[in-house]
Scaffold this motif. Structure first.
Motif, short mmCIF file in Angstrom:
data_model
loop_
_atom_site.label_atom_id
_atom_site.label_comp_id
_atom_site.label_asym_id
_atom_site.label_seq_id
_atom_site.Cartn_x
_atom_site.Cartn_y
_atom_site.Cartn_z
N ASP A 39 9.99 6.96 8.41
CA ASP A 39 9.23 6.37 7.30
C ASP A 39 7.90 5.78 7.79
N GLU A 83 5.48 8.60 8.60
CA GLU A 83 4.93 9.18 7.37
C GLU A 83 3.88 8.25 6.77
N SER A 84 4.13 6.95 6.80
CA SER A 84 3.16 5.99 6.27
C SER A 84 1.87 6.01 7.08
N ARG A 121 0.74 8.70 8.76
CA ARG A 121 0.07 9.97 8.45
C ARG A 121 -0.64 9.93 7.10
N SER A 122 -0.02 9.27 6.13
CA SER A 122 -0.60 9.24 4.79
C SER A 122 -1.74 8.21 4.67
N GLY A 123 -1.84 7.30 5.65
CA GLY A 123 -2.88 6.27 5.59
C GLY A 123 -2.45 5.02 4.85
N GLU A 124 -1.20 5.01 4.39
CA GLU A 124 -0.70 3.87 3.64
C GLU A 124 -0.72 2.59 4.48
N GLN A 148 -2.60 1.88 7.17
CA GLN A 148 -3.96 1.49 7.52
C GLN A 148 -4.68 0.82 6.36
N SER A 149 -4.26 1.11 5.14
CA SER A 149 -4.94 0.53 3.98
C SER A 149 -4.48 -0.90 3.68
#
Length: 122
Positions: A23, A26-27, A29-32, A34-35
């Motif tokens: 998880d 995946e977070s 990779r998706s940039g979640e 970092q945001s």
């Protein structure tokens, strides 16, 4: 034949760790991650953390995170607030009053902690 409970527990923990790792990956990779506003920054310490004796910090933190903060935690936070007020005070009368309150609080806290140590509660 039944599986060894320790082996079963270890398997479940390993699977949970792997799921968490997937998880998180995946977070990332998706940039979640970092945001997030706090990404890459140290977590702030709770009020009174530095004033709490090292041997009590983790136990108090666990209790607080479980929604059951020990009463001593509030005393450590009050002590930290009094110290900040004392540092900011300019009037000598106010400083003296804050020193007296701080001394009384520290004495009560020392007695409480010593009682906890002596009784084996910590």
């Amino acid at each position: 034949m039944a599986a060894d409970p320790d082996t079963h527990r270890n398997t479940l923990l390993r699977e949970q760790d792997e799921r968490i790792a997937r998880d998180l990956a995946e977070s990332m990779r998706s940039g979640e991650l970092q945001s997030a506003a706090s990404f890459g920054k140290p977590l702030s310490e709770a009020d009174g953390w530095d004033e709490t004796p090292v041997e009590f910090r983790m136990a108090f933190k666990v209790l607080k995170n479980a929604g059951v903060p020990p009463p001593e935690l509030a005393v450590f936070q009050e002590r930290a607030a009094l110290r900040r007020q004392l540092d900011a005070a300019v009037d000598e009368g106010e400083k003296q009053g804050l020193r007296e309150r701080l001394a009384a609080l520290e004495q009560a806290l020392a007695l409480r902690l010593e009682g906890m140590r002596a009784s084996g509660k910590l």
